[in-house]
Scaffold this active site. Structure first.
Site, PDB file in Angstrom:
ATOM      1  N   GLY A 196     -19.663 -31.234  27.639  1.00  0.00           N
ATOM      2  CA  GLY A 196     -20.883 -31.839  27.208  1.00  0.00           C
ATOM      3  C   GLY A 196     -20.486 -33.264  27.023  1.00  0.00           C
ATOM      4  O   GLY A 196     -21.227 -34.262  27.456  1.00  0.00           O
TER       5      GLY A 196
ATOM      6  N   GLY B 115     -18.991 -24.471  27.956  1.00  0.00           N
ATOM      7  CA  GLY B 115     -18.188 -23.111  27.787  1.00  0.00           C
ATOM      8  C   GLY B 115     -17.795 -22.434  28.885  1.00  0.00           C
ATOM      9  O   GLY B 115     -16.626 -21.804  28.954  1.00  0.00           O
TER      10      GLY B 115
ATOM     11  N   ARG C 173     -31.126 -29.808  33.216  1.00  0.00           N
ATOM     12  CA  ARG C 173     -30.783 -28.439  33.698  1.00  0.00           C
ATOM     13  C   ARG C 173     -32.070 -27.756  34.700  1.00  0.00           C
ATOM     14  O   ARG C 173     -32.007 -27.054  35.445  1.00  0.00           O
ATOM     15  CB  ARG C 173     -30.875 -27.721  32.572  1.00  0.00           C
ATOM     16  CG  ARG C 173     -29.465 -27.789  31.973  1.00  0.00           C
ATOM     17  CD  ARG C 173     -29.029 -27.046  30.818  1.00  0.00           C
ATOM     18  NE  ARG C 173     -27.859 -27.075  30.351  1.00  0.00           N
ATOM     19  CZ  ARG C 173     -27.270 -26.836  29.039  1.00  0.00           C
ATOM     20  NH1 ARG C 173     -28.179 -26.374  28.015  1.00  0.00           N
ATOM     21  NH2 ARG C 173     -26.064 -26.741  28.748  1.00  0.00           N
TER      22      ARG C 173
ATOM     23  N   LYS D 226     -11.558 -30.757  19.708  1.00  0.00           N
ATOM     24  CA  LYS D 226     -11.178 -29.359  19.192  1.00  0.00           C
ATOM     25  C   LYS D 226      -9.912 -28.917  19.860  1.00  0.00           C
ATOM     26  O   LYS D 226      -9.965 -28.189  20.832  1.00  0.00           O
ATOM     27  CB  LYS D 226     -12.322 -28.389  19.784  1.00  0.00           C
ATOM     28  CG  LYS D 226     -13.727 -28.822  19.079  1.00  0.00           C
ATOM     29  CD  LYS D 226     -14.633 -27.634  19.478  1.00  0.00           C
ATOM     30  CE  LYS D 226     -16.207 -28.123  19.647  1.00  0.00           C
ATOM     31  NZ  LYS D 226     -16.564 -28.663  21.073  1.00  0.00           N
TER      32      LYS D 226
HETATM   33  P1  AMP Z   1     -14.989 -31.824  22.149  1.00  0.00           P
HETATM   34  O1  AMP Z   1     -16.065 -30.886  21.848  1.00  0.00           O
HETATM   35  O2  AMP Z   1     -13.553 -31.292  21.933  1.00  0.00           O
HETATM   36  O3  AMP Z   1     -14.991 -32.267  23.666  1.00  0.00           O
HETATM   37  O4  AMP Z   1     -14.722 -32.967  21.155  1.00  0.00           O
HETATM   38  C1  AMP Z   1     -15.613 -34.167  21.680  1.00  0.00           C
HETATM   39  C2  AMP Z   1     -15.687 -35.162  20.467  1.00  0.00           C
HETATM   40  O5  AMP Z   1     -14.368 -35.488  20.245  1.00  0.00           O
HETATM   41  C3  AMP Z   1     -16.585 -36.284  20.658  1.00  0.00           C
HETATM   42  O6  AMP Z   1     -17.613 -36.338  19.865  1.00  0.00           O
HETATM   43  C4  AMP Z   1     -15.849 -37.526  20.089  1.00  0.00           C
HETATM   44  O7  AMP Z   1     -16.195 -38.529  19.271  1.00  0.00           O
HETATM   45  C5  AMP Z   1     -14.593 -36.772  19.390  1.00  0.00           C
HETATM   46  N1  AMP Z   1     -13.350 -37.453  19.368  1.00  0.00           N
HETATM   47  C6  AMP Z   1     -12.679 -38.092  20.404  1.00  0.00           C
HETATM   48  N2  AMP Z   1     -11.459 -38.544  20.137  1.00  0.00           N
HETATM   49  C7  AMP Z   1     -11.368 -38.491  18.758  1.00  0.00           C
HETATM   50  C8  AMP Z   1     -10.205 -38.829  17.693  1.00  0.00           C
HETATM   51  N3  AMP Z   1      -9.555 -39.774  18.248  1.00  0.00           N
HETATM   52  N4  AMP Z   1     -10.676 -38.423  16.671  1.00  0.00           N
HETATM   53  C9  AMP Z   1     -11.766 -37.830  16.270  1.00  0.00           C
HETATM   54  N5  AMP Z   1     -12.588 -37.301  17.137  1.00  0.00           N
HETATM   55  C10 AMP Z   1     -12.694 -37.914  18.390  1.00  0.00           C
END
Ligand code: AMP
Length: 394
Positions: free
Chosen positions: A352, A375, A34, A196
């Site tokens: 991220g 975000g 950053r 999420k």
């Molecule tokens: P996000 O912050 O929503 O972009 O989620 C990112 C996180 O999702 C990462 O740390 C991944 O390890 C997790 N992730 C990706 N695929 C899966 C899955 N099939 N099951 C559980 N967690 C996951």
């Protein structure tokens, strides 16, 4: 106004940067990305004969707390800039003004953490006015906080009716996003992954009106597979989101948007790096098993769709890429993004974890743009107005 339209020679320029960097146990900067991304704006101002006052937040302090002091970033900033930086122990009042009002052209000062004052997050107008006294011109270069109506990111703009501009980094972020959302070469593909579901459905609902192709991977995908009546075993799902997921799928069909969901998955018998694994059809995951990556066939199918798209937005990994056994989908998509870029496509990566993945694949400089704002980017993609951007044009 563009930065190049500001008359900066001999002026004191107050710049909102995003120096919210991770620190290690010795309070050393762990990742200076950053700070490095803010350098072009700082150097532009210094080369143009201005003096530069930098302000930022760091972490989430409750009141004044030394562990969140921005003095921890001074030596890294000096090293990257190649010049000394004066540090003010407060961002407002005489402590700040004693330093900022005496700056000479070519000199740089950094103010203490904005969030030591609760008024920053409250968007307090009086506090914004106090901050404004530190500069004759205002430049916002912090995309990471552009979705917040804080004193230093939005409210302060009122005190600079004409003498304000986006910094080069923030302008680059805006240009990259509008290239995808306002003026894309088609086919436009959005790849949304990660875990999420609830926080990303609003993005999918907005994107489904704009894209030609929608790819859903990662933990997100299983809520959609469930919505279509598949068996997802113990995979991550948000059951209360099933009807919204179905709504997105139906709208996509109405609009002729091509939807890519993983047809096969790499499934595991536990959420761990050394779990037992097998590949199976995504709609037929056995009880006790969970999908932690898109399967090898899906990875190839996804990669082909990436290569044949002309504008591609990627947010969220295709699997638990932090564990090697479940990283193939994410890295296959990352490599395909590089290939799409080589073929003349425009590729934008944000959020991220996708940024971490493109860095881990050592492909960050092989795609068109890597965004600095998690975000902020998500809210932009939801179609929301970002206060840090709109305040500059009001
Ligand atoms: P996000 O912050 O929503 O972009 O989620 C990112 C996180 O999702 C990462 O740390 C991944 O390890 C997790 N992730 C990706 N695929 C899966 C899955 N099939 N099951 C559980 N967690 C996951």
């Amino acid at each position: 106004m563009a930065l190049s339209d500001l008359q900066i020679k001999g002026k004191r320029v107050l710049v909102r940067v995003d120096f919210n960097v991770p620190l290690d146990g010795n309070f050393e900067v762990q990742d200076d990305t950053r700070i490095r991304r803010a350098l072009p704006t700082i150097k532009y101002l210094l080369d143009g004969g201005a003096s530069v006052v930098l302000m930022s937040h760091l972490g989430r302090p409750k009141g004044v707390s030394p562990e969140f002091s921005l003095k921890h970033v001074v030596s890294k900033l000096e090293e990257l800039l190649g010049k000394s930086v004066k540090f003010a122990n407060d961002c407002v009042g005489d402590v700040a003004l004693d330093i900022t009002q005496r700056l000479k052209p070519g000199e740089v000062a950094l103010l203490e953490n904005l969030r030591f004052h609760p008024e920053e997050k409250e968007g307090d107008e009086f506090f914004a006015g106090q901050l404004a006294e530190n500069g004759a011109l205002y430049v916002n270069d912090a995309f990471g906080t552009a979705h917040r109506a804080h004193a230093s990111t939005a409210i302060i703009a009122r005190f600079f009716p004409v003498d304000k501009a986006f910094g080069l980094l923030l302008q680059g972020e805006i240009d990259a996003l509008s290239k995808v959302m306002s003026d894309p070469a088609s086919p436009l593909l959005a790849i949304i992954g990660g875990a999420k579901v609830s926080s990303k459905l609003a993005i999918l609902e907005n994107l489904v009106d704009k894209v030609d192709r929608l790819m859903i991977g990662g933990g997100m995908a299983y809520t959609f597979v469930l919505a279509r009546g598949g068996n997802v075993g113990n995979s991550l799902v948000e059951e209360e989101m099933v009807s919204r997921a179905l709504g997105i799928l139906n709208k996509a069909e109405e609009k002729g948007v091509e939807v890519f969901l993983p047809l096969d998955s790499v499934v595991a018998d536990s959420f761990s790096a050394d779990a037992n694994t097998q590949s199976c059809s995504t709609g037929e995951i056995p009880e006790g098993w969970m999908g932690l990556d898109i399967g090898p066939e899906s990875a190839e199918r996804f990669a082909e769709a990436v290569r044949t798209s002309k504008t591609i937005l990627w947010n969220g990994p295709m699997g638990v890429f932090e564990f090697e056994k479940f990283s193939n989908g994410t890295f296959t998509v990352a490599r395909a993004l590089k290939e799409a870029t080589d073929l003349g496509g425009y590729t934008l990566i944000g959020g991220g974890d996708s940024v971490a993945a493109i860095n881990a694949a050592q492909l960050a400089d092989k795609v068109s743009y890597v965004s600095t704002g998690g975000g902020a980017m998500l809210e932009y993609l939801e179609g929301k107005e970002l206060p840090g951007i709109s305040a500059m044009t009001e």
